[in-house]
Scaffold this active site. Structure first.
Site, PDB file in Angstrom:
ATOM      1  N   THR A 117       3.253  43.644  29.037  1.00  0.00           N
ATOM      2  CA  THR A 117       2.009  43.336  28.321  1.00  0.00           C
ATOM      3  C   THR A 117       1.036  42.521  29.168  1.00  0.00           C
ATOM      4  O   THR A 117       1.458  41.737  30.036  1.00  0.00           O
ATOM      5  CB  THR A 117       2.359  42.519  27.058  1.00  0.00           C
ATOM      6  OG1 THR A 117       1.148  41.978  26.512  1.00  0.00           O
ATOM      7  CG2 THR A 117       3.266  41.351  27.361  1.00  0.00           C
ATOM      8  N   TYR A 141       5.587  34.785  23.194  1.00  0.00           N
ATOM      9  CA  TYR A 141       5.697  36.239  23.362  1.00  0.00           C
ATOM     10  C   TYR A 141       5.527  36.617  24.835  1.00  0.00           C
ATOM     11  O   TYR A 141       6.369  37.311  25.421  1.00  0.00           O
ATOM     12  CB  TYR A 141       4.654  36.959  22.491  1.00  0.00           C
ATOM     13  CG  TYR A 141       4.508  38.409  22.832  1.00  0.00           C
ATOM     14  CD1 TYR A 141       5.583  39.277  22.709  1.00  0.00           C
ATOM     15  CD2 TYR A 141       3.293  38.913  23.305  1.00  0.00           C
ATOM     16  CE1 TYR A 141       5.455  40.618  23.051  1.00  0.00           C
ATOM     17  CE2 TYR A 141       3.160  40.247  23.645  1.00  0.00           C
ATOM     18  CZ  TYR A 141       4.251  41.095  23.519  1.00  0.00           C
ATOM     19  OH  TYR A 141       4.115  42.412  23.862  1.00  0.00           O
TER      20      TYR A 141
END
Ligand code: UDP
Length: 326
Positions: A117, A141
């Site tokens: 990501t 995250y």
């Protein structure tokens, strides 16, 4: 037929990847615990239910299907939830990846494409982002994805693992044929939320901050069609079959688009106004994120083909209006 194990194959990006794999002659076997994924989205091969941290279950699935490669999507991916439950995120995203790597090693599977990501970059000092931009995540995250990338690199030190790490920017849109799409519960992403507001399924789009240091005051992101993201995984498998050199690529268009520009594009495509309710900034949102997007072109010969805003929004709309299971 060559089997590929797709962890998270019942999810948004994983299901699009299954379709792309099947079209390229692969047999996608989805491995998903259905905690976030949907059984109805597994259409291009079998579903094996299981938790990514369940080593015995993974071993049994590898023994049954003997996949040549693994695409690893299964993960928790909400920034806000990761702040509230960092241990859970670490367990699923990092320990889960380590568990999968162990199972691959035991089964002798040597090819992995990993779903990473843009959140690994945090708030970059310079734009556009490139793969040499230092990783500096600003939330748990992003930290778990950095740690999972590191676990993959460590596993590759054995010399027996070929890997591609693909760092997605803002995956959006849906399958142009309406066969799969975005079904998060709750939905947190901009495009489905703005479409829901345009279609009267939600009272308004909450606009998280319009006082950012950007031309129109709203955050800028790099939106990439989910089918283009899926296609990059198939190309990564081909590239890894040709050469063992690791691949680390951003997947984006190279173009930044603001929240207000997305809203305007949705109004143009739907012919309806998007009612807006101004809301405070969402904690942890960097003002501007976009990638130079050159490595994927160079390394994978990948070109985003459906990532113009109109196609992204049209395809998201197909799913929202006629195909999404209720
Ligand atoms: N956003 C918004 N309202 C929403 C969802 C998102 O204003 O209901 C904004 C969000 O603050 C960010 C951009 O839209 O600036 C993209 O957010 P999204 O959650 O889609 O992706 P992210 O970039 O956070 O991964």
């Amino acid at each position: 037929m060559r089997a590929a194990l797709v962890t998270g194959g019942a999810g948004y990006i994983g299901s699009h990847a299954c379709k792309a794999l099947a079209r390229s002659g692969w047999h996608p076997v989805s491995y998903d615990d259905l905690s976030l994924g949907h059984r109805a989205l597994v259409k291009w091969g079998p579903l094996e239910e299981g938790d990514i941290r369940d080593r015995a279950r993974l071993d049994a699935v590898f023994a049954r299907w003997r996949p040549q490669a693994v695409l690893h999507f299964a993960a928790l991916s909400q920034v806000g939830a990761s702040v509230r439950q960092p241990d859970l995120y670490c367990d699923v995203n990092v320990a889960g990846t380590e568990c999968l790597l162990g199972a691959m090693q035991t089964a002798g599977v040597d090819t992995l494409v990993f779903s990473s990501t843009a959140a690994v970059y945090g708030v970059p000092a310079h734009l556009p982002i490139t793969e040499t931009t230092p990783v500096a995540p600003t939330n748990p995250y992003g930290e778990t994805k950095v740690a999972a990338e590191a676990a993959i690199r460590r596993a590759a030190e054995s010399g027996k693992l070929r890997y591609a790490i693909l760092r997605y920017f803002n995956a959006a849109g849906g399958d142009p044929d309406g066969e799969t799409g975005e079904s998060h519960e709750p939905e947190t992403h901009l495009i489905p939320n703005a479409l829901a507001a345009a279609l009267g399924k939600a009272p308004a789009l909450e606009l998280f901050g319009d006082d950012y240091p950007t031309p129109d005051g709203t955050c800028i992101r790099d939106y990439i069609h989910v089918s283009d993201v899926a296609e990059a995984h198939v190309l990564a498998l081909s590239r890894l079959a040709e050469s063992p050199a690791p691949v680390v690529c951003d997947l984006g268009t190279g173009k930044g688009v603001s929240v207000r520009e997305i809203v305007a594009a949705i109004e143009a495509v739907t012919g309806r106004a998007v009612p807006i309710r101004k809301a405070p900034r969402r904690p942890g949102d960097p003002p501007v994120l976009y990638t130079a997007a050159q490595s994927a072109q160079r390394e994978l010969d990948w070109r985003p083909e459906r990532s113009d805003l109109t196609s992204i929004i049209r395809d998201a709309l197909i799913w929202q209006t006629s195909c999404k299971p209720t």
